[in-house]
Motif scaffolding. Structure first.
Motif, PDB file in Angstrom:
ATOM      1  N   HIS A 227      52.605  27.692 109.473  1.00 56.17           N
ATOM      2  CA  HIS A 227      52.225  28.586 108.388  1.00 56.17           C
ATOM      3  C   HIS A 227      53.308  29.627 108.119  1.00 56.17           C
ATOM      4  N   MET A 228      53.143  30.351 107.006  1.00 52.09           N
ATOM      5  CA  MET A 228      53.952  31.524 106.687  1.00 52.09           C
ATOM      6  C   MET A 228      53.008  32.631 106.249  1.00 52.09           C
ATOM      7  N   HIS A 229      53.393  33.868 106.522  1.00 53.76           N
ATOM      8  CA  HIS A 229      52.615  35.036 106.131  1.00 53.76           C
ATOM      9  C   HIS A 229      53.228  35.673 104.879  1.00 53.76           C
ATOM     10  N   PHE A 230      52.382  36.295 104.065  1.00 53.50           N
ATOM     11  CA  PHE A 230      52.919  37.070 102.951  1.00 53.50           C
ATOM     12  C   PHE A 230      51.944  38.168 102.539  1.00 53.50           C
ATOM     13  N   GLU A 231      52.511  39.218 101.962  1.00 53.58           N
ATOM     14  CA  GLU A 231      51.735  40.323 101.402  1.00 53.58           C
ATOM     15  C   GLU A 231      52.200  40.557  99.971  1.00 53.58           C
ATOM     16  N   VAL A 232      51.254  40.888  99.104  1.00 57.09           N
ATOM     17  CA  VAL A 232      51.558  41.201  97.704  1.00 57.09           C
ATOM     18  C   VAL A 232      51.374  42.694  97.496  1.00 57.09           C
ATOM     19  N   TYR A 233      52.353  43.314  96.872  1.00 57.25           N
ATOM     20  CA  TYR A 233      52.335  44.750  96.594  1.00 57.25           C
ATOM     21  C   TYR A 233      52.376  44.987  95.083  1.00 57.25           C
ATOM     22  N   PRO A 234      51.844  46.127  94.612  1.00 57.93           N
ATOM     23  CA  PRO A 234      51.827  46.398  93.172  1.00 57.93           C
ATOM     24  C   PRO A 234      53.217  46.459  92.547  1.00 57.93           C
ATOM     25  N   SER A 235      54.194  46.936  93.329  1.00 63.15           N
ATOM     26  CA  SER A 235      55.548  47.082  92.804  1.00 63.15           C
ATOM     27  C   SER A 235      56.537  47.111  93.963  1.00 63.15           C
ATOM     28  N   LEU A 236      57.802  46.983  93.636  1.00 63.23           N
ATOM     29  CA  LEU A 236      58.841  47.053  94.644  1.00 63.23           C
ATOM     30  C   LEU A 236      58.869  48.436  95.292  1.00 63.23           C
ATOM     31  N   ALA A 237      58.654  49.473  94.475  1.00 58.78           N
ATOM     32  CA  ALA A 237      58.674  50.837  94.981  1.00 58.78           C
ATOM     33  C   ALA A 237      57.555  51.088  95.992  1.00 58.78           C
ATOM     34  N   GLU A 238      56.455  50.341  95.861  1.00 57.48           N
ATOM     35  CA  GLU A 238      55.321  50.537  96.758  1.00 57.48           C
ATOM     36  C   GLU A 238      55.330  49.585  97.953  1.00 57.48           C
ATOM     37  N   ALA A 239      56.306  48.696  97.991  1.00 61.84           N
ATOM     38  CA  ALA A 239      56.387  47.735  99.099  1.00 61.84           C
ATOM     39  C   ALA A 239      57.126  48.342 100.282  1.00 61.84           C
TER      40      ALA A 239
END
Length: 313
Positions: A227-239
């Motif tokens: 598997h691979m893990h990932f997270e989604v953020y609203p924007s690059l600035a908030e990541a």
């Protein structure tokens, strides 16, 4: 090889049990109304199997609660886990312990980030470091210089904003992707890779919601399906911290491709036996359903692989 700690998965989520379970319901629901399943036509073409949704009969949003993993393997990846990875796998600081995320029908399920996220929720926060925004994840950055060896793999994710029956490309969002190396070690946490930060990176989605990473095919380690893990953020600035994420999930890799890599590519020897120990249906993350998370994969060991997945949030 010393294998990573297992990831615990608290209780079943209300997502699907696979295509054979979903298709009859899809046909009936399509007959009566468009519903979320009508999104299959919209999503088609990029990892088509991955867009079969997690719908309840009512069509209402469901709440998924995930907890930080508990491990039965005290050693953790590469020996004793450090930088916050609990050697006994207890709830520990951070991870996804106690978090609750509303997951609507058809959205990518919320999953545990595991004990080695590197997002500040469990020890080290690589998201705050200069150099984390990059597309090629194979080499460490900053003061680290290690390079993760393995079969070259391109990961293409397409992020959608799902709102009722409407799905639009989520441009300007950010995706943080991370996974283990071909020996099953996680950078920043495993003793064998404690001084490295490879196989971690952030990219901003383009106007069509796409991100692309160049990495290596991950190992199968004891207790988990590849598997691979990932997270989604609203924007690059908030990541910059797990506190800002919209969704945490994991993608699963197809069995035939995994078997091909592990049987013929250099450095994956231990993955052959590990694959046999934990079937997909017995994995503690994917056992309750995985059609939304099963990636489409093309390519070969010699030419490299392309992994694609739709990520509706």
């Amino acid at each position: 090889m010393t294998n990573p700690a297992e990831h615990d998965h608290d209780g079943p989520h209300e997502h699907d049990l696979g295509l054979s379970h979903d298709l009859p319901k899809i046909v009936e629901r399509e007959r009566r109304s468009l519903g979320r399943r009508g999104l299959l036509g919209l999503f088609g073409g990029l990892g088509a199997v991955a867009v079969v949704g997690c719908a309840t009969d009512s069509g209402t949003a469901t709440s998924s609660t995930v907890s930080d993993p508990a491990s039965a393997n005290a050693g953790g990846p590469g020996g004793t886990a450090v930088n916050g990875g609990p050697p006994d796998g207890g709830g520990g600081p951070g991870g996804d312990a106690g978090s609750s995320v509303e997951v609507a029908d058809g959205e990518i399920p919320e999953e545990t980030a595991g004990p080695y996220p590197g997002d500040g929720s469990n020890g080290v926060n690589v998201l705050s470091e200069s150099g984390i925004v990059r597309s090629d994840l194979r080499q460490s950055f900053g003061s680290a210089s290690g390079v993760a060896q393995g079969v070259t793999t391109t990961v293409r994710l397409k992020v959608y904003d799902l709102n009722g029956t409407e799905a639009t490309a989520l441009s300007g969002a950010a995706v943080y992707l991370w996974h283990c190396d071909r020996a099953g070690n996680y950078s920043l946490y495993s003793e064998a890779a404690i001084d490295e930060n490879y196989l971690r990176g952030v990219q901003e989605t383009d106007a069509d919601g796409n991100v692309e990473f160049t990495t290596i095919f991950p190992a199968a380690y004891a207790g988990r399906w590849p598997h691979m893990h990932f997270e989604v953020y609203p924007s690059l600035a908030e990541a910059t911290s797990a506190a800002n994420k919209l969704r945490t999930s994991q993608l699963a890799l197809p069995e035939d491709v995994c078997n091909e890599v592990y049987a013929s590519a250099e450095g994956y020897d231990a993955s052959v036996a590990n694959m046999q120990q934990t079937p997909l249906e017995g994995d503690n993350v994917f056992s309750d359903g995985y059609s939304l998370q099963m990636a489409s994969v093309t390519g070969s060991v010699d030419d490299g692989y392309v992994v694609t997945l739709n990520v509706p949030v």
